[in-house]
Design a protein around this motif. Structure first.
Motif, short mmCIF file in Angstrom:
data_model
loop_
_atom_site.label_atom_id
_atom_site.label_comp_id
_atom_site.label_asym_id
_atom_site.label_seq_id
_atom_site.Cartn_x
_atom_site.Cartn_y
_atom_site.Cartn_z
N UNK A 208 0.81 -1.22 0.00
CA UNK A 208 0.00 0.00 0.00
C UNK A 208 0.83 1.27 0.00
N UNK A 209 2.12 1.15 -0.37
CA UNK A 209 3.02 2.29 -0.50
C UNK A 209 3.36 2.94 0.84
N UNK A 210 3.23 2.18 1.92
CA UNK A 210 3.67 2.68 3.22
C UNK A 210 5.18 2.48 3.31
N UNK A 211 5.89 3.49 3.83
CA UNK A 211 7.34 3.41 3.94
C UNK A 211 7.76 2.26 4.86
N UNK A 212 8.91 1.69 4.58
CA UNK A 212 9.39 0.53 5.34
C UNK A 212 9.46 0.80 6.84
N UNK A 213 10.04 1.93 7.22
CA UNK A 213 10.17 2.20 8.66
C UNK A 213 8.81 2.43 9.32
N UNK A 214 7.84 2.94 8.56
CA UNK A 214 6.50 3.13 9.11
C UNK A 214 5.80 1.78 9.27
N UNK A 215 5.90 0.92 8.27
CA UNK A 215 5.31 -0.41 8.36
C UNK A 215 5.89 -1.19 9.54
N UNK A 216 7.19 -1.10 9.74
CA UNK A 216 7.83 -1.79 10.87
C UNK A 216 7.36 -1.23 12.21
N UNK A 217 7.20 0.10 12.26
CA UNK A 217 6.74 0.73 13.51
C UNK A 217 5.32 0.30 13.85
#
Length: 479
Positions: A208-217
């Protein structure tokens, strides 16, 4: 909006429920329970309804309870006293309004004549009669639709809410009639239950185009929130997952920062205009956004001025001039190819001399990899000394917008973000990621093509969009 993220969130809840129920079946630790299974999105709506119902109950229930108490206060009250009581009980009275005592000594012929006379009067005055009374009349089995509606309106909410086997359509939408289970021995959510589910959630967020660091958080926060939770009923799984995801997203999207309106007021108190410089790549809607903001603050009582500092692109001055004319604000411009920094400087001086509160500087769109244009942008910043440097990104480009904002932030130190085309963004990756990645607040969202289609960013509003069912109306004018 954000349909992709909503589906990912809902699927996470469903998968966890399936995992726990399947394990409980193998352990003979599951029994079907009478009740209704709530959907993932029903929890947010349920809280809102309970709040609205509590307000209406405070206003309505005491009056109704009082009328019930008045009717049952004493066995010694006469029928005349009861006539003055609650209208709800008066429907069941058999005597007419003008009679004080039953006519016990009337002959059978007189009774028959009175009944025939009453029937004739009822036919002539049907609209004035009580629907309840006419329904119990011998031989009269038909009911008019108008009378039904009037009677329904008169019914107390207190009684209709407590009717047996009468569920409202609104509740039917929120709840499913079956699939409710309980665990004989409470289940505890462990890491093994979440391992595959959270991996799937993370992959879904990245898609869904969420940034990697945001998805991990998000995944880490959900894991910390759910591990160790004791579950007794299947509805508990849905509720805990809903709250865990909502808490995780709330930490991501709420980046502290002052609004542009607050900053205008602060500068106005000092006798200075607020100077805002807009940057971004080509085609994101930067110039149109400036026109929208000029219109937005004109309607709030401020006087903006626009600087046409995009002297590089052919037609750029004509484009911004068109928006300035449409909105009705002053445009400061030079010839094509002139120094953009000089245009910005003149606009600031004009605002100071004329007592205008806001300067909006349009700059040439440029790719973050173009070194020469990035250096020119730094020069405009040195000369104009803007109070805000705002990156304008296209929400539909998803993770690309986040990467672009990061590069611009490294080069010029951004103060905030405006996302365009947010109303058409089904994935929501940029809206969820961009502020968290560069640690700068989103200031506005572009919500359409018109000059009024712009909204000041609000984290609570964003949460409601992310955790509401599909099809709910989006009001761009909400504060």
């Amino acid at each position: 909006m954000f349909e992709s993220l909503k589906k990912k969130f809902s699927r996470t809840s469903d998968k966890l429920e399936e995992e726990l129920i399947e394990e409980a079946q193998e352990e003979n630790n599951l029994e079907e329970e009478s009740g209704k299974k709530f959907s993932f999105f029903s929890f947010g709506r349920k809280d809102k309804k309970e709040e609205e119902d509590s307000k209406s109950d405070v206003a309505e229930i005491p009056q109704e309870v009082e009328s019930i108490q008045e009717t049952d206060t004493s066995d010694d009250e006469t029928s005349d006293d009861k006539d003055e009581k609650s209208g709800f009980w008066s429907f069941g009275k058999k005597s007419s309004d003008n009679k004080e005592e039953p006519q016990e000594e009337e002959s059978a012929e007189e009774i028959q004549e009175e009944e025939e006379s009453a029937e004739e009067i009822q036919e002539e005055e049907e609209p004035k009669k009580s629907h309840f009374w006419s329904r119990n009349k011998e031989g009269d089995t038909e009911e008019s639709e108008d009378a039904d509606e009037k009677t329904e309106e008169k019914k107390s909410r207190f009684w209709s809410r407590n009717k047996d086997n009468d569920s409202s359509e609104e509740n039917d939408e929120d709840e499913e009639p079956s699939g409710m289970f309980s665990f004989i021995t409470a289940k505890t959510i462990s890491e093994k239950h979440l391992e595959d589910i959270l991996w799937e959630l993370e992959m879904g967020l990245l898609e869904g185009d969420v940034a990697m660091e945001v998805a991990s958080a998000v995944v880490d926060s959900v894991k910390d929130d759910l591990v160790g939770r004791k579950i007794k009923r299947s509805n508990d799984i849905t509720e805990y997952t809903y709250n865990a995801l909502r808490n995780a997203v709330a930490e991501i999207i709420d980046i502290p920062g002052k609004s542009m309106t607050e900053m205008i007021e602060a500068k106005k108190a000092q006798g200075e205009p607020l100077v805002v410089m807009f940057v971004g790549i080509n085609g994101t809607g930067k110039t149109t956004t400036i026109g929208k903001l000029a219109n937005y603050y004109l309607k709030k009582g401020y006087t903006p001025v626009i600087a046409a500092a995009d002297t590089f692109r052919a037609g750029a001055i004509e484009q911004v001039n068109y928006h300035a004319d449409k909105v009705g604000v002053k445009l400061i411009k030079h010839q094509k190819g002139s120094d953009p920094a000089a245009v910005a400087f003149d606009a600031v001086e004009h605002a100071k001399a004329q007592g205008k509160e806001l300067v909006l500087i349009d700059t040439a769109g440029r790719m973050q990899t173009n070194t020469n244009l990035m250096d020119e942008m730094k020069k405009i910043k040195r000369v104009a000394k803007p109070d805000l440097v705002v990156f304008v990104g296209d929400a539909l480009t998803g993770n690309d917008a986040t990467q672009q904002a990061s590069k611009f932030n490294e080069a010029i130190d951004l103060d905030g973000v405006i996302l365009t085309k947010a109303d058409a963004d089904s994935k929501g990756g940029a809206s969820l990621s961009i502020g968290y990645v560069i640690k700068k607040p989103i200031l506005f969202l572009g919500m359409g093509q018109g000059y009024d289609d712009i909204k000041e960013y609000d984290a609570d509003w964003m949460m409601n969009q992310l955790f509401s069912e599909s099809g709910e109306e989006v009001n761009i004018n909400e504060a």
